[in-house]
Scaffold this motif. Structure first.
Motif, PDB file in Angstrom:
ATOM      1  N   SER A 150       0.692  -1.213   0.095  1.00 17.04           N
ATOM      2  CA  SER A 150       0.068  -0.103  -0.018  1.00 17.04           C
ATOM      3  C   SER A 150       0.745   1.081   0.091  1.00 17.04           C
ATOM      4  O   SER A 150       0.202   2.334  -0.133  1.00 17.04           O
ATOM      5  CB  SER A 150      -0.908   0.179   1.373  1.00 17.04           C
ATOM      6  N   VAL A 359     -20.679   0.884  -2.763  1.00 20.35           N
ATOM      7  CA  VAL A 359     -19.385  -0.007  -2.990  1.00 20.35           C
ATOM      8  C   VAL A 359     -18.449   1.040  -3.478  1.00 20.35           C
ATOM      9  O   VAL A 359     -18.494   1.805  -3.956  1.00 20.35           O
ATOM     10  CB  VAL A 359     -19.925  -0.844  -4.232  1.00 20.35           C
ATOM     11  N   ALA A 361     -13.784   1.157  -4.483  1.00 17.38           N
ATOM     12  CA  ALA A 361     -12.715   0.340  -5.220  1.00 17.38           C
ATOM     13  C   ALA A 361     -11.481   1.235  -5.178  1.00 17.38           C
ATOM     14  O   ALA A 361     -11.847   2.586  -5.490  1.00 17.38           O
ATOM     15  CB  ALA A 361     -13.041  -0.261  -6.464  1.00 17.38           C
ATOM     16  N   THR A 363      -7.514   1.660  -6.439  1.00 18.13           N
ATOM     17  CA  THR A 363      -6.521   0.823  -7.433  1.00 18.13           C
ATOM     18  C   THR A 363      -5.469   1.633  -7.739  1.00 18.13           C
ATOM     19  O   THR A 363      -5.718   3.075  -7.462  1.00 18.13           O
ATOM     20  CB  THR A 363      -7.285   0.104  -8.394  1.00 18.13           C
ATOM     21  N   LYS A 369     -11.633  -4.652 -14.832  1.00 21.33           N
ATOM     22  CA  LYS A 369     -12.075  -6.048 -14.427  1.00 21.33           C
ATOM     23  C   LYS A 369     -11.375  -6.881 -13.230  1.00 21.33           C
ATOM     24  O   LYS A 369     -11.939  -7.684 -12.727  1.00 21.33           O
ATOM     25  CB  LYS A 369     -11.544  -7.211 -15.794  1.00 21.33           C
ATOM     26  N   GLU A 370     -10.228  -6.334 -12.930  1.00 20.67           N
ATOM     27  CA  GLU A 370      -9.689  -6.741 -11.753  1.00 20.67           C
ATOM     28  C   GLU A 370      -9.720  -6.119 -10.577  1.00 20.67           C
ATOM     29  O   GLU A 370      -9.291  -6.202  -9.411  1.00 20.67           O
ATOM     30  CB  GLU A 370      -8.055  -6.790 -11.868  1.00 20.67           C
ATOM     31  N   TYR A 371     -10.677  -5.104 -10.553  1.00 27.21           N
ATOM     32  CA  TYR A 371     -11.111  -4.334  -9.389  1.00 27.21           C
ATOM     33  C   TYR A 371     -11.843  -5.197  -8.304  1.00 27.21           C
ATOM     34  O   TYR A 371     -12.642  -6.049  -8.667  1.00 27.21           O
ATOM     35  CB  TYR A 371     -12.030  -3.316  -9.693  1.00 27.21           C
ATOM     36  N   ARG A 372     -11.552  -5.078  -6.900  1.00 20.49           N
ATOM     37  CA  ARG A 372     -12.219  -5.478  -5.823  1.00 20.49           C
ATOM     38  C   ARG A 372     -13.051  -4.450  -5.091  1.00 20.49           C
ATOM     39  O   ARG A 372     -12.588  -3.508  -4.820  1.00 20.49           O
ATOM     40  CB  ARG A 372     -11.352  -6.099  -4.833  1.00 20.49           C
ATOM     41  N   TRP A 373     -14.345  -4.875  -5.515  1.00 18.05           N
ATOM     42  CA  TRP A 373     -15.390  -3.719  -4.683  1.00 18.05           C
ATOM     43  C   TRP A 373     -15.879  -4.135  -3.367  1.00 18.05           C
ATOM     44  O   TRP A 373     -16.116  -5.019  -3.294  1.00 18.05           O
ATOM     45  CB  TRP A 373     -16.619  -3.585  -5.520  1.00 18.05           C
ATOM     46  N   SER A 374     -15.643  -3.097  -2.610  1.00 18.76           N
ATOM     47  CA  SER A 374     -16.007  -3.314  -1.008  1.00 18.76           C
ATOM     48  C   SER A 374     -17.307  -2.727  -0.878  1.00 18.76           C
ATOM     49  O   SER A 374     -17.527  -1.679  -0.941  1.00 18.76           O
ATOM     50  CB  SER A 374     -15.205  -2.601  -0.174  1.00 18.76           C
TER      51      SER A 374
END
Length: 506
Positions: A150, A359, A361, A363, A369-374
């Motif tokens: 990070s 939601v 994200a 990055t 396409k590779e995003y992680r949505w919280s």
């Protein structure tokens, strides 16, 4: 005469030319008829349509008072504007009711980090990484390697977060307990009632204007008949005087006076005709129709005289119950009373329900396409308790109370003025009825006197001056009759407007 021209030769030449022109004109007429016949045959047009006929002016549209009122109720501009105001107030009421339903909003955002936040810690990071506190070659602590996750160490701290942040979601809120909002809805409903009453007032005013314009046309037509009779009498008197003057039984002074009487009657006749045109324009303008439309009014002004006595006595017990001004003041008083309560309710607690879902994200690139949505969501209650506002709410209540007292005084004064207006209308109607009776007697006497004066003048027993005086008295009596009826119907129309009597209920 010029030399070389023989008179005996000129006459036959002129006859020949005239005869040739006549033949040419006949041929042209026959050719025109032939062309018309061909067109009628080819285009299937009746031959009678090709024959020139004098153009006739179409008859005007004759309207009764009821017809004029019905047209005005649908075409008058003021009525249309009042109806639009009702629609506007209804939309405002619906907008107030919408405050009771959940308010749902969607949101979306993107943030690009310019400078990341730095996190500092008060313990040795090397012990967490298994370094055991070993020193470097020079006996100092080793320099930590750059972070691969990070952030990276920066001046004893660690940068956290990522460069791109995406967020989207939906929020909803709904009032559960809000006394001030409920009272505002009631005030908005009274706004609709006030708009409806104002529209009725516009209709009542329009009806009075149409009646006034309609009666003005009838009065102008009555005046035209009077001045037309004056003109006809003046022409007849001039004819009699001229006959007597030609046989030397009338003086030149009488002849001149008779001729002057005719000349004086003509402008009055033109003015009366112009008044009819002007009053018809006014009627069409009030009705909201095209000014070029050819109309006329039905009936005569004196038709209203037969019910004078009944009209007076049926309105003796006049009441302001349906008066539009009083109804508007009554609605405004209710609005102010509710406004006072709404100001008081501002000190009460309010409770509302809230919900949100979103939601996020974070990055460092744009590989969606590779995003992680919280996801993140909540639901909760919000209670608001007013405690102190510097006296603002209390002063708002006091202000509304003062306005309410002002409105009560205004209502009392308006009621007095309207009662005076009712009495004035009734007194005017009674006076006009008495004037009408007196004018009818005066007209009968004046007509009889004019008949006697006419016979005496024809027999040479009276002068033209006596005849003109009798004509003037008759004219004044006739106009007095029409004016009395006109004053009566105007007062009656004003009385009905003050009493709030609608056209449909008359």
């Amino acid at each position: 005469m010029k030399a070389g021209l023989n008179p005996a030769f000129i006459a036959p030449v002129e006859c020949f030319l005239l005869h040739s022109l006549g033949l040419l004109y006949t041929v042209m007429i026959d050719m025109k008829r032939l062309v018309s016949l061909i067109l009628a045959t080819v285009l299937s047009i009746p031959l009678s349509a090709q024959i020139a006929t004098p153009q006739t002016t179409p008859d005007p549209v004759v309207l009764t008072l009821d017809d004029a009122l019905v047209i005005a109720l649908s075409e008058n501009i003021a009525v249309k504007v009042a109806d639009k105001e009702i629609t506007r107030a209804q939309y405002a009421l619906k907008g107030t009711y919408a405050s009771l339903f959940p308010q749902v909003d969607g949101s979306g955002s993107y943030q690009r980090t310019i400078k990341k936040q730095v996190m500092y810690m008060d313990f040795d990071m090397s012990s967490m990484m298994g370094g055991g506190g070993a020193s470097g070659e020079d006996g100092e602590s080793p320099t930590p390697a750059p972070s691969q996750g990070s952030g990276k160490p920066a001046g004893g701290g660690i940068e956290v977060g990522r460069w791109n942040t995406f967020s989207t979601g939906v929020q909803a809120a709904m009032p559960l307990v809000n006394a001030q909002l409920w009272k505002s809805i009631k005030i908005s409903g009274e706004d609709v009632e006030l708009a409806v009453e104002k529209a009725r007032a516009s209709r009542l005013d329009m009806i009075t204007q149409v009646k006034q314009a309609f009666y003005a046309v009838q009065l102008a037509k009555e005046a035209y008949k009077v001045y037309e009779e004056v003109y006809d009498n003046a022409v007849e008197n001039f004819r009699q005087t001229e006959m007597r003057y030609n046989v030397q039984k009338a003086s030149e002074l009488d002849y001149t006076r008779a001729k002057t009487a005719v000349a004086n009657a003509i402008p009055n006749l033109y003015d009366a005709e112009n008044n009819i045109t002007m009053t018809l324009w006014q009627l069409k303008a009030v009705m909201g129709i095209d000014l070029d439309m050819d109309i006329d009014v039905a009936g005569e002004l004196q038709d209203n005289a037969v019910q004078m006595f009944r009209d007076i006595h049926e309105n003796e017990e006049a009441s302001l119950e349906n008066n539009s001004t009083m109804k508007q003041l009554e609605i405004q008083a209710e609005q102010l009373a509710n406004a006072i309560k709404m100001q008081q309710y501002a000190s009460l607690p309010t409770l509302s329900l809230a919900f949100a879902y979103s939601v996020n994200a974070m990055t460092n690139d744009f590989n969606f396409k590779e995003y992680r949505w919280s996801p993140y969501s909540y639901v909760g209650l919000s209670l608001s308790i007013p405690i102190f506002a510097g006296g603002r709410r209390l002063n708002s209540v006091r202000q509304s109370k003062v306005q309410y007292e002002e409105l009560k005084l205004q209502t009392l004064n308006t009621e007095r003025q309207l009662k005076i207006a009712i009495r004035q209308c009734l007194n005017q109607m009674e006076t006009s009825m008495k004037s009408y009776d007196a004018a009818k007697e005066a007209e009968a006497a004046a007509r009889k006197a004019y008949g006697i004066a006419t016979q005496s003048f024809n027999l040479g027993r009276s002068t033209l001056t006596d005849l003109n005086d009798a004509q003037l008295a008759l004219t004044q009596a006739q106009l007095g009759v029409s004016q009395a009826v006109y004053s009566f119907v105007l007062a009656k129309a004003s009385l009905k407007q003050t009493l709030g009597k609608d056209f449909s209920k008359e």
